[in-house]
Design a protein around this motif. Structure first.
Motif, PDB file in Angstrom:
ATOM      1  N   LYS A   1       0.891  -1.293   0.031  1.00 23.14           N
ATOM      2  CA  LYS A   1      -0.268  -0.054  -0.419  1.00 23.14           C
ATOM      3  C   LYS A   1       1.025   1.096  -0.453  1.00 23.14           C
ATOM      4  O   LYS A   1       1.756   1.289   0.549  1.00 23.14           O
ATOM      5  CB  LYS A   1      -0.876   0.089   1.118  1.00 23.14           C
ATOM      6  N   THR A   2       1.021   2.119  -1.099  1.00 22.28           N
ATOM      7  CA  THR A   2       1.489   3.182  -1.590  1.00 22.28           C
ATOM      8  C   THR A   2       0.761   4.727  -1.178  1.00 22.28           C
ATOM      9  O   THR A   2      -0.170   4.792  -2.262  1.00 22.28           O
ATOM     10  CB  THR A   2       2.315   2.897  -2.429  1.00 22.28           C
ATOM     11  N   GLN A   3       1.026   5.632  -0.613  1.00 23.21           N
ATOM     12  CA  GLN A   3       0.706   6.796  -0.924  1.00 23.21           C
ATOM     13  C   GLN A   3       2.026   7.634  -2.437  1.00 23.21           C
ATOM     14  O   GLN A   3       3.369   7.164  -1.593  1.00 23.21           O
ATOM     15  CB  GLN A   3       0.720   7.765   0.220  1.00 23.21           C
ATOM     16  N   GLY A   4       1.166   8.800  -2.348  1.00 28.13           N
ATOM     17  CA  GLY A   4       1.856   9.348  -3.114  1.00 28.13           C
ATOM     18  C   GLY A   4       2.987   8.887  -4.116  1.00 28.13           C
ATOM     19  O   GLY A   4       3.298   9.856  -5.346  1.00 28.13           O
ATOM     20  N   LEU A   5       1.752   8.430  -5.187  1.00 32.46           N
ATOM     21  CA  LEU A   5       2.107   7.437  -6.778  1.00 32.46           C
ATOM     22  C   LEU A   5       0.868   7.917  -7.791  1.00 32.46           C
ATOM     23  O   LEU A   5       1.521   8.256  -8.249  1.00 32.46           O
ATOM     24  CB  LEU A   5       1.726   6.630  -6.721  1.00 32.46           C
ATOM     25  N   ASP A   6      -0.462   8.904  -6.700  1.00 32.97           N
ATOM     26  CA  ASP A   6      -1.379   9.203  -7.843  1.00 32.97           C
ATOM     27  C   ASP A   6      -0.741  10.103  -8.197  1.00 32.97           C
ATOM     28  O   ASP A   6      -1.520  10.426  -9.789  1.00 32.97           O
ATOM     29  CB  ASP A   6      -2.291   9.205  -6.981  1.00 32.97           C
ATOM     30  N   GLU A   7       0.335  11.026  -7.765  1.00 30.81           N
ATOM     31  CA  GLU A   7      -0.047  12.375  -8.577  1.00 30.81           C
ATOM     32  C   GLU A   7       1.472  12.686  -9.262  1.00 30.81           C
ATOM     33  O   GLU A   7       1.288  13.508 -10.511  1.00 30.81           O
ATOM     34  CB  GLU A   7       0.814  13.428  -7.763  1.00 30.81           C
ATOM     35  N   LEU A   8       1.367  11.146  -9.434  1.00 37.41           N
ATOM     36  CA  LEU A   8       2.772  11.054 -10.420  1.00 37.41           C
ATOM     37  C   LEU A   8       2.014  10.204 -12.301  1.00 37.41           C
ATOM     38  O   LEU A   8       1.247   9.844 -11.928  1.00 37.41           O
ATOM     39  CB  LEU A   8       3.743   9.967 -10.028  1.00 37.41           C
ATOM     40  N   GLU A   9       2.913  10.432 -12.956  1.00 36.14           N
ATOM     41  CA  GLU A   9       2.491  10.658 -14.417  1.00 36.14           C
ATOM     42  C   GLU A   9       2.308   8.610 -14.281  1.00 36.14           C
ATOM     43  O   GLU A   9       3.626   8.196 -14.093  1.00 36.14           O
ATOM     44  CB  GLU A   9       2.991  10.983 -15.773  1.00 36.14           C
TER      45      GLU A   9
END
Ligand code: FMN
Length: 268
Positions: A260-268
């Motif tokens: 489970k990871t935070q901080g990926l969604d804002e990347l392309e």
């Protein structure tokens, strides 16, 4: 490999050493050259300056082999993502072994890979004990099992007791080698885990299987006499694995949940 200075005959003043290490290299404006200064001997011998100097101009105390294979500049040329992903996801804990010892040469290869694992502050204080005598392994297994049976709740220990009655080694699975990593530096706990992980992956490349044995680690950590008998005096035990030629074959890789990871969604 303590750094001793710069060979100005070779140095082309590219200054990369001071970017490799901002602590002990600095540009001397008057002399228009980089100087190495470590009056308090604090350099941790990480070797980055040596590794990054194209002119081979860093002078250092020679304490071992300096690897210079071509791909060192771009390690991604050595192995593809697909291959390493397959290799690492296919790494299973092995709990069945052939009755065959691993050669000293192969154990040395594993140790020679482990030594390249990162360590905090480049402090290199890990030690290793390899137990290969079947009787000794059996004895350690028995003591570990006794301790587990004595300390766990009856529902957990029941399976150990039943297996023991049937002559099954549920601690080391009749592995031909037990590798214990230990140190006098309690700060080595994380370093040892990384080094053993390097070792287990290297072992797989040599056709060997391995498995962490946290149960033995726990018992050895808690029992001074046992530590002294199997390793020596004044050691912290930081990890235990078993090694050998596997009898177990896996036909597929079991599924694992995503991390489970935070901080990926804002990347392309
Ligand atoms: C810190 C640690 C301690 C472990 N201790 C034991 C152990 O005492 N006995 C054992 O059979 N397996 C042990 N294992 C192996 C795990 O059970 C195994 O890694 C896990 O079930 C996942 O299986 P895999 O390694 O095949 O992917 C340990 C693994 C880790 C990381």
């Amino acid at each position: 490999m303590p750094v001793l200075g710069i060979d100005y005959e070779k140095c082309d003043n590219c200054q990369i050493c001071r970017f490799a290490c901002t602590r002990y290299f600095r540009r001397d404006k008057e002399q228009n050259k980089v100087v190495f200064e470590d009056p308090n001997n604090l350099c941790d011998s990480c070797g980055r300056c040596i590794a990054m100097c194209k002119s081979d101009a860093i002078i250092y105390e020679d304490v071992g082999e300096l690897l210079t294979f071509d791909e060192v500049q771009d390690p991604s040329k050595l192995i593809s993502y697909e291959t390493i992903h397959k290799f690492m996801s296919a790494k299973r804990s092995i709990r069945g072994f052939k009755n065959k010892k691993v050669t000293k040469a192969n154990l040395e290869k594993i140790l020679d890979t482990m030594k390249y694992a990162p360590t905090g502050g480049n402090i290199r204080t890990l030690h290793c004990t390899i137990i290969s005598d079947n009787e000794k392994i059996k004895k350690l297994s028995e003591v570990v099992m006794d301790a587990i049976i004595a300390s766990s709740n009856p529902r957990y220990s029941e399976n150990f007791i039943k297996a023991r009655e049937r002559g099954i080694d549920t601690i080391f699975y009749n592995a031909p080698h037990v590798m214990i990593i230990h140190s006098r530096n309690p700060g080595d706990a994380m370093n040892s885990t990384i080094a053993l992980t390097y070792g287990m992956l290297c072992a797989q490349s040599l056709g060997l299987g391995s498995c962490w044995i946290g149960l033995a680690h726990g018992v050895l950590s808690a029992n001074k006499e046992l530590r002294e008998e199997f390793i020596g005096k004044n050691w912290h035990v930081l990890g235990v694995i078993i090694l050998g030629y596997p009898t177990q074959i896996y036909y597929r890789v079991p599924p694992r949940p995503d991390i489970k990871t935070q901080g990926l969604d804002e990347l392309e």
